[in-house]
Structures are given as C-alpha cells and as structure tokens.
Design a protein around this motif. Structure first.
Motif, PDB file in Angstrom:
ATOM      1  N   GLY A   1       0.822  -1.203   0.000  1.00  7.61           N
ATOM      2  CA  GLY A   1       0.000   0.000   0.000  1.00  7.61           C
ATOM      3  C   GLY A   1       0.860   1.258   0.000  1.00  7.61           C
ATOM      4  N   TRP A   2       0.254   2.318  -0.348  1.00  7.55           N
ATOM      5  CA  TRP A   2       0.971   3.586  -0.444  1.00  7.55           C
ATOM      6  C   TRP A   2       1.380   4.073   0.948  1.00  7.55           C
ATOM      7  CZ3 TRP A   2       3.896   6.764  -2.757  1.00  7.55           C
ATOM      8  CH2 TRP A   2       3.985   8.108  -2.365  1.00  7.55           C
ATOM      9  N   THR A   3       2.627   4.417   1.110  1.00  3.49           N
ATOM     10  CA  THR A   3       3.039   5.172   2.286  1.00  3.49           C
ATOM     11  C   THR A   3       3.776   6.390   1.772  1.00  3.49           C
ATOM     12  OG1 THR A   3       5.042   3.849   2.386  1.00  3.49           O
ATOM     13  CG2 THR A   3       3.296   3.272   3.926  1.00  3.49           C
ATOM     14  N   ARG A   4       3.808   7.388   2.577  1.00  2.00           N
ATOM     15  CA  ARG A   4       4.453   8.621   2.157  1.00  2.00           C
ATOM     16  C   ARG A   4       5.933   8.367   1.893  1.00  2.00           C
ATOM     17  NH1 ARG A   4       7.712  12.288   4.130  1.00  2.00           N
ATOM     18  NH2 ARG A   4       7.571  14.397   3.288  1.00  2.00           N
ATOM     19  N   ALA A   5       6.406   8.872   0.778  1.00  2.00           N
ATOM     20  CA  ALA A   5       7.820   8.728   0.448  1.00  2.00           C
ATOM     21  C   ALA A   5       8.567   9.979   0.888  1.00  2.00           C
ATOM     22  CB  ALA A   5       7.989   8.521  -1.054  1.00  2.00           C
ATOM     23  N   THR A   6       9.792   9.766   1.325  1.00  2.00           N
ATOM     24  CA  THR A   6      10.647  10.911   1.649  1.00  2.00           C
ATOM     25  C   THR A   6      11.215  11.435   0.330  1.00  2.00           C
ATOM     26  OG1 THR A   6      11.222   9.952   3.767  1.00  2.00           O
ATOM     27  CG2 THR A   6      12.719  11.626   2.891  1.00  2.00           C
ATOM     28  N   PRO A   7      10.910  12.675  -0.016  1.00  5.19           N
ATOM     29  CA  PRO A   7      11.364  13.160  -1.320  1.00  5.19           C
ATOM     30  C   PRO A   7      12.880  13.270  -1.400  1.00  5.19           C
ATOM     31  CG  PRO A   7      10.387  14.948  -0.047  1.00  5.19           C
ATOM     32  CD  PRO A   7      10.162  13.696   0.737  1.00  5.19           C
ATOM     33  N   MET A   8      13.412  13.001  -2.559  1.00  8.53           N
ATOM     34  CA  MET A   8      14.837  13.180  -2.788  1.00  8.53           C
ATOM     35  C   MET A   8      15.040  14.581  -3.357  1.00  8.53           C
ATOM     36  SD  MET A   8      16.321  10.485  -1.784  1.00  8.53           S
ATOM     37  CE  MET A   8      17.966  10.412  -2.491  1.00  8.53           C
ATOM     38  N   PRO A   9      15.977  15.301  -2.766  1.00  8.69           N
ATOM     39  CA  PRO A   9      16.176  16.666  -3.220  1.00  8.69           C
ATOM     40  C   PRO A   9      16.521  16.718  -4.710  1.00  8.69           C
ATOM     41  CG  PRO A   9      17.401  16.267  -1.205  1.00  8.69           C
ATOM     42  CD  PRO A   9      16.854  14.954  -1.650  1.00  8.69           C
ATOM     43  N   LEU A  10      15.908  17.683  -5.379  1.00  4.33           N
ATOM     44  CA  LEU A  10      16.265  18.026  -6.758  1.00  4.33           C
ATOM     45  C   LEU A  10      16.151  16.848  -7.722  1.00  4.33           C
ATOM     46  CD1 LEU A  10      19.342  20.076  -5.614  1.00  4.33           C
ATOM     47  CD2 LEU A  10      17.179  21.030  -6.458  1.00  4.33           C
ATOM     48  N   ALA A  11      15.300  15.902  -7.359  1.00  2.00           N
ATOM     49  CA  ALA A  11      15.157  14.729  -8.217  1.00  2.00           C
ATOM     50  C   ALA A  11      14.214  15.064  -9.379  1.00  2.00           C
ATOM     51  CB  ALA A  11      14.603  13.561  -7.405  1.00  2.00           C
ATOM     52  N   PRO A  12      14.315  14.343 -10.502  1.00  2.00           N
ATOM     53  CA  PRO A  12      13.334  14.531 -11.577  1.00  2.00           C
ATOM     54  C   PRO A  12      11.934  14.230 -11.051  1.00  2.00           C
ATOM     55  CG  PRO A  12      14.766  12.621 -11.985  1.00  2.00           C
ATOM     56  CD  PRO A  12      15.337  13.357 -10.827  1.00  2.00           C
ATOM     57  N   SER A  13      10.946  14.814 -11.686  1.00  2.00           N
ATOM     58  CA  SER A  13       9.601  14.794 -11.091  1.00  2.00           C
ATOM     59  C   SER A  13       9.047  13.390 -10.924  1.00  2.00           C
ATOM     60  CB  SER A  13       8.654  15.623 -11.950  1.00  2.00           C
ATOM     61  OG  SER A  13       8.622  15.066 -13.253  1.00  2.00           O
ATOM     62  N   PHE A  14       9.464  12.450 -11.772  1.00  2.00           N
ATOM     63  CA  PHE A  14       8.900  11.097 -11.617  1.00  2.00           C
ATOM     64  C   PHE A  14       9.512  10.324 -10.458  1.00  2.00           C
ATOM     65  CE2 PHE A  14      12.330  10.662 -14.719  1.00  2.00           C
ATOM     66  CZ  PHE A  14      13.065   9.632 -14.172  1.00  2.00           C
ATOM     67  N   VAL A  15      10.579  10.874  -9.852  1.00  2.00           N
ATOM     68  CA  VAL A  15      11.146  10.209  -8.665  1.00  2.00           C
ATOM     69  C   VAL A  15      10.360  10.680  -7.457  1.00  2.00           C
ATOM     70  CG1 VAL A  15      13.179   9.943  -7.210  1.00  2.00           C
ATOM     71  CG2 VAL A  15      13.426   9.997  -9.701  1.00  2.00           C
ATOM     72  N   ARG A  16       9.589   9.766  -6.887  1.00  2.00           N
ATOM     73  CA  ARG A  16       8.753  10.139  -5.753  1.00  2.00           C
ATOM     74  C   ARG A  16       9.545  10.238  -4.452  1.00  2.00           C
ATOM     75  NH1 ARG A  16       3.276  10.464  -5.159  1.00  2.00           N
ATOM     76  NH2 ARG A  16       2.481  11.506  -7.018  1.00  2.00           N
TER      77      ARG A  16
ATOM     78  N   GLY B   1       9.370  20.840   6.453  1.00  4.14           N
ATOM     79  CA  GLY B   1       8.572  19.658   6.764  1.00  4.14           C
ATOM     80  C   GLY B   1       9.303  18.349   6.570  1.00  4.14           C
ATOM     81  N   GLU B   2      10.519  18.398   6.078  1.00  7.31           N
ATOM     82  CA  GLU B   2      11.319  17.171   5.924  1.00  7.31           C
ATOM     83  C   GLU B   2      12.311  17.074   7.078  1.00  7.31           C
ATOM     84  OE1 GLU B   2      10.825  14.849   3.800  1.00  7.31           O
ATOM     85  OE2 GLU B   2       9.248  15.960   2.756  1.00  7.31           O
ATOM     86  N   THR B   3      12.491  15.858   7.545  1.00  5.64           N
ATOM     87  CA  THR B   3      13.460  15.642   8.608  1.00  5.64           C
ATOM     88  C   THR B   3      14.799  15.274   7.988  1.00  5.64           C
ATOM     89  OG1 THR B   3      11.642  14.781   9.912  1.00  5.64           O
ATOM     90  CG2 THR B   3      13.842  14.405  10.773  1.00  5.64           C
ATOM     91  N   LEU B   4      15.841  15.953   8.420  1.00  5.91           N
ATOM     92  CA  LEU B   4      17.177  15.679   7.894  1.00  5.91           C
ATOM     93  C   LEU B   4      18.136  15.471   9.049  1.00  5.91           C
ATOM     94  CD1 LEU B   4      17.380  18.517   5.206  1.00  5.91           C
ATOM     95  CD2 LEU B   4      17.131  16.069   4.741  1.00  5.91           C
TER      96      LEU B   4
ATOM     97  N   ASP C   1       9.395   6.688  13.614  1.00 10.29           N
ATOM     98  CA  ASP C   1       8.060   6.540  13.044  1.00 10.29           C
ATOM     99  C   ASP C   1       8.080   5.744  11.744  1.00 10.29           C
ATOM    100  OD1 ASP C   1       9.286   8.281  11.371  1.00 10.29           O
ATOM    101  OD2 ASP C   1       7.875   9.933  11.629  1.00 10.29           O
ATOM    102  N   GLY C   2       9.244   5.164  11.417  1.00 10.49           N
ATOM    103  CA  GLY C   2       9.338   4.345  10.217  1.00 10.49           C
ATOM    104  C   GLY C   2       9.663   5.163   8.976  1.00 10.49           C
ATOM    105  N   GLN C   3       9.598   6.497   9.102  1.00  8.40           N
ATOM    106  CA  GLN C   3       9.918   7.339   7.964  1.00  8.40           C
ATOM    107  C   GLN C   3      11.423   7.385   7.743  1.00  8.40           C
ATOM    108  OE1 GLN C   3       8.024   9.490   5.770  1.00  8.40           O
ATOM    109  NE2 GLN C   3       6.440   8.031   6.382  1.00  8.40           N
ATOM    110  N   ILE C   4      11.769   7.651   6.501  1.00  7.99           N
ATOM    111  CA  ILE C   4      13.191   7.758   6.184  1.00  7.99           C
ATOM    112  C   ILE C   4      13.614   9.209   6.292  1.00  7.99           C
ATOM    113  CG2 ILE C   4      14.874   7.577   4.316  1.00  7.99           C
ATOM    114  CD1 ILE C   4      13.386   5.096   3.419  1.00  7.99           C
ATOM    115  N   ALA C   5      14.732   9.426   6.972  1.00 11.15           N
ATOM    116  CA  ALA C   5      15.326  10.759   6.997  1.00 11.15           C
ATOM    117  C   ALA C   5      16.637  10.687   6.239  1.00 11.15           C
ATOM    118  CB  ALA C   5      15.568  11.199   8.444  1.00 11.15           C
ATOM    119  N   LEU C   6      16.925  11.727   5.477  1.00 10.96           N
ATOM    120  CA  LEU C   6      18.160  11.742   4.701  1.00 10.96           C
ATOM    121  C   LEU C   6      19.291  12.322   5.553  1.00 10.96           C
ATOM    122  CD1 LEU C   6      16.683  13.047   1.337  1.00 10.96           C
ATOM    123  CD2 LEU C   6      17.161  10.675   2.000  1.00 10.96           C
TER     124      LEU C   6
END
Lengths: 152, 121, 695
Positions: A34-49, C556-559, C664-669
């Motif tokens: 199931g969907w869980t929130r992804a931690t965004p990668m800085p400056l990634a192309p838009s399709f990288v969630r 809002g992002e944890t680093l 909380d299971g979230q990934i921090a960079l």
C-alpha cells in the motif's frame, strides 16, 4: 524482435494508470504494498517520488504515470507500490490500482506498432487484448535503468 | 594401530601440525596449551602417549613431566619431548625429568608416528 | 572435513599466531625497557621468538628460522643471566623485533626477502652473544627447517638392501628405563618391524617369589634379528633407552636378502602389529575434542558480522517505531506494557553495543605499530625519543583502527620530527635529553578519544603565522588568536619544517590527517604550550555503522546533519546577518563572516527566503577549514542514527550522503555537508570562506 522467447504462457500483473491499463511480467514483481508517504529526494526529476522504508531497506519509488509521460498519479488510498527487482536493484513503482493477474500465450501478444514518436522512452514492449481492452506490456528494465540517463 | 595422544604445546601452529600429522593415521589427538592445562586435561583422559613442548608459560615441559610422573595415574605413560635443540644435555635433562624419548622439531610426521608407535607399542 | 588444504589452513593460522607472538614480544620488551616486567618476562619474550622459529621450521621458512635462531640465542643468553639487559641491548632487541615482523610479513605474502637485509642485525645479535661466551660464538645452527611432508604413502621400511644382516642383540634393562615410561615389548615390536626377530628371555636372575623386589628388574633378553637395515637404524630404536640399559649389538652374518623371501617379515608371537592404521578410527571428532579446552578465539567471516550489525540496526529502528506507536496509542507510561517496552529498549541497546563490540578490537596493535614509527623516526633524525602508551585495551571498530593507522603514523612522525627538540636544545631548556611522545586512548561519552602529545617545544606560532602569511593563506595584516594560529597547521599544504626532511614530505601535512579523521566521522583538535609541548586530540565514533547526528526540520522534511561538523547553533537576528548582494547573505560570528545557505532552497524544497530573521542556523566547520552557516526550520535533537546506504544507481541526490530510518518508520536523509556546499556553489552562491581570512 520477438516479444517472448519461449512458447510457454506468461503471467502478467495488470494495473491502471489513469484510465489506461498496463501490465508487467509477474516474474519481476517482488511484492505489492500500500501507499506510504515517500521521503522526497532533493532536486530529483519529477517522476522520482522519493524513498520509502521497505522493512529496513531504503527503496526508491518512481511515479510510473509520470515516468511514462502521463498525468501524475492522483493520490488516493487505493494507490499501490509495485516492488520490482531488475538487475539486482529493487525499485518501487507507484500505480493507481492493481487489477488482476492474467496468463497469456506468447502468440496472444504482439509487438507495438512503430508510431514514429520518440518522445516517451520505449518502455512498452508488447500489446495484448483482454476482454476487448488493450493492455500495454511494460519492459521493466527500460523503466528502471533508463531513469537515470533521462534524469540527467 | 590407533593411539590416543595428548599434545601439550603453547604454539597453536605446533598443536595444529601434530593434529594434522596424527589424525589422518587414525590417532585421537587431545591438546593442551601449557603444562598446567595439560595436567587438567589429564584428569579426564588416559592417553597412550603424551607429547610435550619444553618452553611453555605457566608450567614448562620439565615441570609438566614432573607433575605427570608424580601422580599415580600416568606414572608409566610414555612422554615424548618436542625440542628444537638436539643437544645431548637437553636429552639428558628430559630423560632425568622422566621423559621417555624426544622428537626434534621440526618433526617429520612419519618419524613422529614411528616414535609414538615405538614407545606405546 | 572439508576439501580445503589442511596445511594451508595451518600456515594461515601460523601467521595469525605470529601476529600474537610479535605482540607478546613487543609487550615483553616494553616491560623490560620500563622495568615493569617480572622474572617471567624474559621467558615470555624468549618463547615468542622460539615459537615463531618452531613454526617457521615446519613450513621450511629458512630465512625466518635463521633470524629467529640468532635472535633466540641472544635472548637465551639474557634468560640464563649470561648477558645483562642494557638500554642499548633492548634497542637492538626492539629493532630485531621490527625486522622479524618484516620477515614474517614477506613470508606470509610470499614475497622475496633478501637475506642480506638481515645480515647487519644478525651480526649485531651474534656479536652480543660472542661477547659473553667465547666458545659459543661459532655455534652453528643445529636446527634446520624441514618442510613437512605429509605424504604417508612412502614406507621407509620398503627400501630394500641387497644384503640381509643377522644381528645378535643382548639387552638388559635397568630399573630407570621403566621410570621414563619406556617399555621392553614396544622396543621389540619396533625391532620386529625391521625384519625377522627371535626373542629369548633370560630368567636366570629371577629370585624366588618372597625375595622378589617389586621395583627391581631381573630379566634380560637376547635377540637375533635378520634384517636389511644397517646397525645404525637398530641403534636408533634404542635411542631413548641409551644409558638405561646394558646393550650390545653385533653383526653376525650377512646373507642374500632374497633368501628370506620378498615379504617383509612381521611380528612373532609377542609383537603386536604395527601396520599403518586402517581408516576406521579416522578420529571421532567429538571424542578428540571432548576434553580439550575450546579455542578462546572464533574466526568469523566479516560478512556475517555485517549482517548481524544490519539486523540489529533493524531491531533498533523497529523498537523505536514500536515505542512511538505505543505512545501515540495513549498507553499509560506506568502500564505493564510500557514497563516491558522499557526493558525491551534496554535489551536492544545492550544487544546493539554487544554486536558493535564484535567488530571492536583493542587499539594495542595500532599502538605497537606506532612504537616502531617512533623508534625509526627518532633514529633517522638522531633524537632520543620514547613512546609512552596508555589505554591500549580500549576497543574501537576494526575498520576505524585500520583507517587510523596512516593519520596516526603521520602525527607520530610529526611529533618526533618537529615536536621534540634536538637533544642539545632540550638540555639547554633544562629538559631531560630523552623526549617523550604519549599516545593514549580512552572511551569518553560514547566516543573514542585518542590523544597524541609530545613534551617538545610547542608550536612556534610566530613562524607558523609568518609562513601562513608568506604563502598567502592569511592576509598580511591578520591578527590571530593563538588557537587560530595553531589551527593553521590544518590548512592544506602547510608545512613548518624549514628544511624538509625525508620524513615529512612536501605537501603532506596535518590537513591530510584531518581529512582522514573527518572521513571517519571524527574531529581533531590541537593544543600547544610553548616549551611544554603539543597535543592533538582525536575524537572518533565507536563504529562506522552508526552516526551521531543532529536531527533538524527543513520545510517539513526531517534531515540528519553529522554532528562532527556542527560547531555551533545560532539564532539569526538583524544584528548578525548581512546581505552582501541580493540573494547572498553572510552570518557574522567571532571568526568572521560565513556564507549563509538556506538549506531548504539549496535542496530545492522551496524558493529562497527573503528574510532570515529569527531563523536558526547551524554553523559548520568542514574540511580545509571551510565554514558555512545552514538555515534550518527547527532543531529536534541529537541522536545516534543507523546509517542506511542509498541505492544511487537510480538517482543520486546532491548533498545527500545516506539515509536512516526514524522511530516513526519514515526515512530521513543524512546530509553530506561538503557536497551541500559544492552544490550551493554550483548554483551561484558565494563560495564559502575560510574562517580566518577575515579578522
């Protein structure tokens, strides 16, 4: 180019992106979650969630619709991540919803016609019909390995 | 014939070498790291032959032979001394301590087996 | 048991043992040098060399045997009080130990080692011994290496002579023969192996039963043996009982061997068979190990340990997640579940510590290498320097130890070469002629602290500042505090040596050391007092698998920011920030102006702010003394995080080193601060400044 080498049935996982139907060879699928929130990668192309926690490993997630040049995945609770493994790397593919698993004979699939456009990467490796609906069979390796060069 | 051997040597390499020389011909090899350990091991086993090094921490080979000969259980158990020195006085010292014989290091496995068979029958 | 070559295994274990023996040797010599040993110390030292010789012989390592033999002979002279321990002699022994370790290394790596290199040391060792004993000087080595041949197929008895010798042997044991554990039947059995044996027992001296003394020996034997072997071989059977019996061996007749038939003659009635053993006993492993103490060391594939470390990392994260969800479920902190969780937390921490300790090793081996560096360096610059070590048992992650060797070597060389004054200067300053370098390790608040200090002249700050100005590293009018001058040593390419000796090569300076320490997640600080010496303090994480981090919030992002680069945190006010040009801001602190980077904007989370007032900034000190201030939204806390690698085959984000999983299971960079700066520069921000360029 022949689509499938062996004349044995191929099992496909079918899923929806917007109002279109796609499928993947089930052999490359590791799990569906199931969907869980992804931690965004800085400056990634838009399709990288971003990245998610898959039982302790850090899994990159691609928005497949965006990757294919479609409208970005609308976020709702039915969104799922299909975890695929290709060349030793695990990647998550975000899709709208998983539909079914179907078994097809190789001769039920045909190569996609050459439409002459090269805007989208050549990720559809075959087409097939199920109950009169056209299903696109995706090439996982193309989706995953060409992501980087596209991003650059 | 199969013999049960106790090898006392502080060098792991030497213990391994002895094991490697004797186990393939069917001997049972027990090992101990020094004289004190050797006497401890001897409380539980009854080897046919004891092989001992001379230079060892805690209790050297001479002390170990004394301890073995002083006890009743292994008074007549053959003891071979492993020595790097082939000097006659070394042999005499080993013998006066109660050693049955000696093997000069580095030993030849065939000779070691022969020597063991000779003292243990 | 396996298909692996047992001899190769033993060879490998021999070299492992050599390392241990070399360590014991160093320890013993050190104890002798400092008078901290006891009567046993010299024996330990002797045994170490002796055991190496023993193993070397077994593997046919001739050069090693020769060297250890001479070394051992000298040690034996000390052991038996024929040679007195002098500082001079100990120096020789130390050098011999260093050389020994070189020979062993080349033997292990099967590299050629020119024996001529050992010649000077060998002759020095020989000279010591021949000084005390004239007749032993020419003693030759009676210990020749025999490469062990484990092929038992060759039967030494099968060599057939053409001649059959008939020996007559008379043999009368003395009571002492039995005291040594020898026994008559065994001897006869061995003889019977050589040929056809006939045994006659002479019982004529046997008294009547009531006169019989239990310990006395009344029997004698006369034997005749028909054999192909020579008399010497027969005599060798009696080697162990020589002097414990009356023995006469004489050759009677010689005949044609074929007359006896080609079968080797075996035993008569009284000799048990001594045929090579059949395969049946092939040693019962349980039994053969039953009574022996288990090895105290277990060799484990490092990959298995890594796997365990990773799993424990999971456990720690999982436990944090569990406790977070229990808290948010509103479970009472006094409930049984929460108490149980607390116990679980404690156990998890203990497991984590224990697992990390598997990879831990005492720094001792590292320190011993340094004592060699001190000896060699001091000899080459003609100074008398001794190394004092402390905390050798302090344990640090194996990888950290390995990667510490080079920087530490460099620091020790510097201390001896530049720190310690010449003997003349020392005497002039009222110091003892012998200089001291101290190396210590200790655990302090979850980190390892390694101190390197010398009792030398301290940093010549005038000269350092002058050099820095000459090289344009600081402005000509710079007015720097003492600690700032000291820190100039860490600047790239800085070298204070007025004449470059062969030890501190051009361009290799403390900056290299600091880069290496930073790469290990460590920090290094310097402290110097004129005429009293200089000390460096290195603070390191216990392991590379976890990181001390500052957890911050950005858009809002944890680093996670590695704590070792954070020098201070600061709330921005109108007073301490200045706009240099639109979009380019600087922060003022004690050291000058630092470029201000809006972390959120640098990472592309949002556009750059126009106003930073009341925002929080982390002041970072990076390699090469680059300083930078990062604006963050919030600082959560400092904590240890488990490092998770990012699969960057897919996409590598700038400024990101790795990731971790939060409670909380979230990934921090986890940030890579140097990369953040590089990335910001590429975006057109002002390049970060060296701290000390502005006054």
């Amino acid at each position: 180019m022949s689509v499938m080498d062996a004349a044995r049935p191929v099992e496909l996982l079918t899923f929806k992106l917007g109002d279109q139907e796609y499928s993947l060879d089930i052999m490359s699928v590791r799990e569906i979650r199931g969907w869980t929130r992804a931690t965004p990668m800085p400056l990634a192309p838009s399709f990288v969630r971003g990245v998610i926690n898959l039982r302790g490993t850090v899994l990159p997630v691609i928005d497949l619709a965006e990757r294919l040049g479609l409208q970005k995945c609308g976020q709702n609770s039915r969104n799922v991540i299909i975890v695929v493994k290709c060349h030793g790397h695990m990647t998550g593919l975000l899709v709208d919803a998983v539909s079914d698993i179907v078994a097809l004979q190789p001769d039920e699939m045909q190569d996609p016609p050459d439409t002459g456009t090269s805007d989208t990467p050549n990720v559809v490796k075959a087409l097939t019909l199920i109950d009169d609906r056209m299903i696109r069979v995706l090439d996982v390796a193309q989706i995953v390995t060409h992501a980087e060069s596209d991003a650059a | 014939m199969s013999l049960e051997i106790l090898a006392v040597d502080d060098s792991r390499t030497m213990r391994d070498m002895i094991r490697l020389a004797l186990e393939p011909v069917g001997f049972t090899v027990h090992t101990a790291d020094d004289g004190v350990h050797g006497t401890e091991v001897l409380e539980d086993i009854d080897p046919d032959v004891i092989i001992t090094d001379i230079n060892m921490p805690r209790m050297d080979g001479f002390g170990f032979i004394d301890a073995v000969r002083d006890g009743n259980r292994h008074r007549t158990t053959p003891i071979l001394v492993l020595t790097t020195e082939a000097a006659p006085e070394m042999k005499m010292r080993a013998r006066s301590a109660g050693a049955t014989g000696w093997i000069v290091k580095p030993f030849d496995p065939t000779k070691l087996v022969k020597a063991l068979q000779m003292v243990a029958g | 048991m396996t298909a692996s070559d047992p001899l190769a295994d033993i060879r490998a274990s021999f070299f492992v043992e050599c390392e241990e023996l070399l360590e014991a040797l160093q320890d013993g010599l050190y104890a002798l040098e400092h008078g901290t040993g006891d009567g046993e110390t010299i024996h330990v030292v002797f045994r170490a060399v002796h055991s190496i010789k023993g193993g070397a012989g077994a593997f046919g390592l001739e050069h090693l045997v020769q060297f250890t033999h001479q070394y051992e002979t000298a040690l034996d002279a000390v052991r038996s009080d024929r040679l007195a321990v002098t500082p001079d002699l100990l120096k020789l022994f130390f050098r011999a130990a260093d050389h020994l370790s070189d020979i062993i290394r080349s033997a292990r790596e099967e590299q050629p080692f020119a024996t001529s290199i050992s010649a000077p040391l060998l002759s020095e060792l020989t000279a010591r011994v021949s000084l005390e004993a004239n007749q032993e000087a020419a003693e030759d080595i009676d210990f020749a290496p025999i490469a062990v041949n484990l092929d038992f197929s060759e039967d030494p008895l099968s060599a057939k002579g053409a001649q059959l010798n008939h020996f007559q042997i008379s043999f009368t044991p003395e009571p002492e023969l039995f005291d040594t554990g020898n026994d008559v039947p065994h001897i006869f059995a061995a003889l019977a192996d050589l040929g056809e044996l006939d045994v006659q027992c002479d019982t004529s001296r046997l008294p009547t039963l009531h006169q019989l003394a239990p310990e006395a020996v009344y029997l004698s034997w006369s034997l005749s043996l028909a054999t192909v072997v020579e008399e010497a071989e027969i005599a060798s059977i009696f080697e162990f009982v020589e002097g414990l019996c009356e023995l006469d061996i004489s050759l009677r007749v010689t005949s044609d061997a074929n007359a006896l038939g080609s079968e080797p003659v075996t035993s008569d009635a009284m000799t048990p068979s001594t045929e090579p053993v059949d395969a049946e006993p092939q040693s019962n492993p349980q039994q053969s190990h039953r009574d022996t103490r288990q090895q105290t060391v277990v060799r484990v594939d490092i990959e298995r340990v890594e796997r365990l470390v990773n799993l424990v990392g999971e456990l720690v994260i999982n436990q944090a997640m569990l406790s977070q969800s229990m808290q948010s479920a509103g479970i009472s902190p006094h409930s049984e579940a929460m108490n149980g969780l607390e116990e679980f937390q404690r156990l998890t921490r203990d497991i984590q510590d224990s697992v990390m300790m598997i990879r831990a090793q005492p720094v001792k081996s590292l320190f011993q290498r340094m004592s060699r560096i001190v000896r060699e360096t001091s000899a080459s610059v003609s100074k008398d320097v001794r190394l004092i070590t402390d905390g050798e048992t302090t344990e640090v992650d194996k990888t950290v130890i390995e990667r510490l060797a080079d920087p530490l070597t460099h620091m020790i060389r510097n201390a001896v070469d530049h720190g310690i004054e010449t003997p003349a200067t020392r005497l002039a300053h009222g110091k003892p002629e012998q200089g001291e370098v101290r190396l210590s390790a200790s655990h302090r608040s979850g980190r390892v602290v390694i101190d390197v200090s010398d009792d030398g002249g301290g940093i010549d700050r005038d000269r350092v500042l002058r050099t820095a100005k000459d090289k344009g590293l600081v402005p000509p009018d710079a007015n720097l505090a003492d600690t700032e001058i000291d820190n100039l040593l860490f600047m790239p390419g800085f070298s204070t040596a007025s004449n470059l000796s062969d030890l501190s090569g051009r361009g290799v300076g403390m900056d290299v050391v600091r880069t290496a320490i930073h790469a290990l997640g460590g920090r290094i600080t310097i402290n110097s007092e004129p005429r009293q010496g200089t000390s460096f303090s290195i603070s390191l994480p216990l392991t590379l698998a976890v990181l001390d981090g500052m957890v911050v919030d950005v858009s809002g992002e944890t680093l996670v920011v590695p704590l070792n680069v954070v020098s201070e945190t600061l709330t921005l006010t109108e007073n301490n920030i200045e706009m240099v040009s639109p979009g380019h801001w600087v922060v003022r602190n004690r050291n000058g102006f630092l470029p201000l980077l809006d972390l959120s904007a640098v990472l592309g989370y949002r556009a750059e702010r126009a106003d930073f007032t009341d925002r929080i900034a982390l002041l970072l000190t990076l390699e090469d003394d680059v300083g930078v201030a990062l604006v963050v939204d919030e600082i959560h806390d400092q904590r240890q995080v488990v490092i998770k690698g990012l699969d960057d085959s897919f996409y590598r984000a700038p400024g990101i080193a790795a990731a971790t999983i939060l409670g909380d299971g979230q990934i921090a960079l986890i940030l890579d601060p140097a990369d953040i700066v590089a990335h910001a520069c590429s975006l057109g921000a002002h390049p970060p400044a060296h701290h000390r360029m502005e006054a």
